[in-house]
Write an enzyme that holds these catalytic residues in place. Structure first.
Site: not given
Length: 266
Positions: A38, A68-69, A94, A160, A164, A195, A198
């Site tokens: 993360d 950082d992915v 995730n 977004y 997805k 979460t 949100t």
């Protein structure tokens, strides 16, 4: 608790907070060692860092790697850390970001940032993981966290939804590509989950939007991070040994019941 994952090392991107935290602790609860990848180790919701919780609450080895992915060097560091624990056998993609933006206000920077994190990151994380698994002749499981917005378009999140949707189709293609190596690839597509993202990023729980959504959901509530953790556990566990290239929608029945509900109202 079962020891379904007793021989597994899991990598969970975005694993410090929210759904990722629940995924990490659920996998640890059932025997996996966990590498939490993360951008920060402190959970957004507070409490002990997730990798420490993996050790103190569940007796499994936990490691945190700042990642950082979209950064390939940092991604490689994550899988090096997994090798030190025995080698990755479970990857949960995730990490992701969302938006609440009207289409005409979207910018090129918005597009690039969302697609980089939500699509590019999982693509190369899966490649790193698969390379390690194939080289070690190790079967495994990759679980992508997609969204119902990748199934039903969201007007205030076009990029977004596109990201997805791409992740969902990537799941199917990876299942075909990696299945011959004994690597299963599936996705979990959550609905609204309560979460910090949100709450803070979308502000959903400061309005009546979440209540309205819950009212349209047959089970009468929004999702909880543990719901997502349990879904990932199923797909990563031996219970799903013959499940490959599937999307598991975890939304209390909301997506597939809206059409029926609206047609009855007309």
């Amino acid at each position: 608790m079962t020891d379904w994952l007793a021989d597994d090392v899991a990598v969970v991107t975005g694993g410090a907070s929210g759904n990722g935290r629940a995924i990490s602790t659920t996998l640890a609860e059932h025997g996996a060692d966990v590498v939490v990848a993360d951008i920060q180790k402190e959970p957004r919701e507070g409490g002990d860092p997730t990798h420490e919780l993996v050790e103190s609450e569940y007796g499994q080895r936990g490691e945190f790697v700042e990642c950082d992915v979209t950064n390939m060097d940092q991604l490689e560091n994550v899988f090096d850390a997994a090798e030190a624990l025995g080698g990755v056998s479970i990857l949960v993609n995730n990490a992701g970001i969302t938006e609440d933006t009207q289409f005409l206000d979207e910018t090129e920077d918005d597009f690039d940032r969302i697609m980089d994190i939500n699509v590019k990151g999982p693509f190369f994380a899966a490649q790193f993981a698969a390379e390690r698994m194939v080289d070690a002749d190790r079967e495994g499981s990759i679980v992508n966290i997609a969204s119902i917005s990748g199934i039903v378009g969201r007007g205030n999140g076009v990029v977004y939804s596109a990201s997805k949707g791409a992740l969902r189709l990537m799941t199917y293609a990876l299942a075909a590509s990696l299945g011959p190596y004994g690597i299963r690839v599936n996705d979990v597509s959550p609905g609204v989950v309560e979460t910090s993202m949100t709450h803070d990023d979308l502000g959903m729980f400061e309005t009546d939007a979440a209540e309205q959504y819950a009212g349209r959901t047959p089970l009468g509530r929004v999702g909880r991070p543990k719901d997502i953790g349990n879904a990932v556990l199923y797909l990563a566990s031996p219970l799903a040994d013959f499940v490959n290239g599937e999307s598991l929608v975890v939304d209390g029945g909301a997506t597939n019941s809206h059409g029926i509900e609206s047609s009855e109202d007309e």
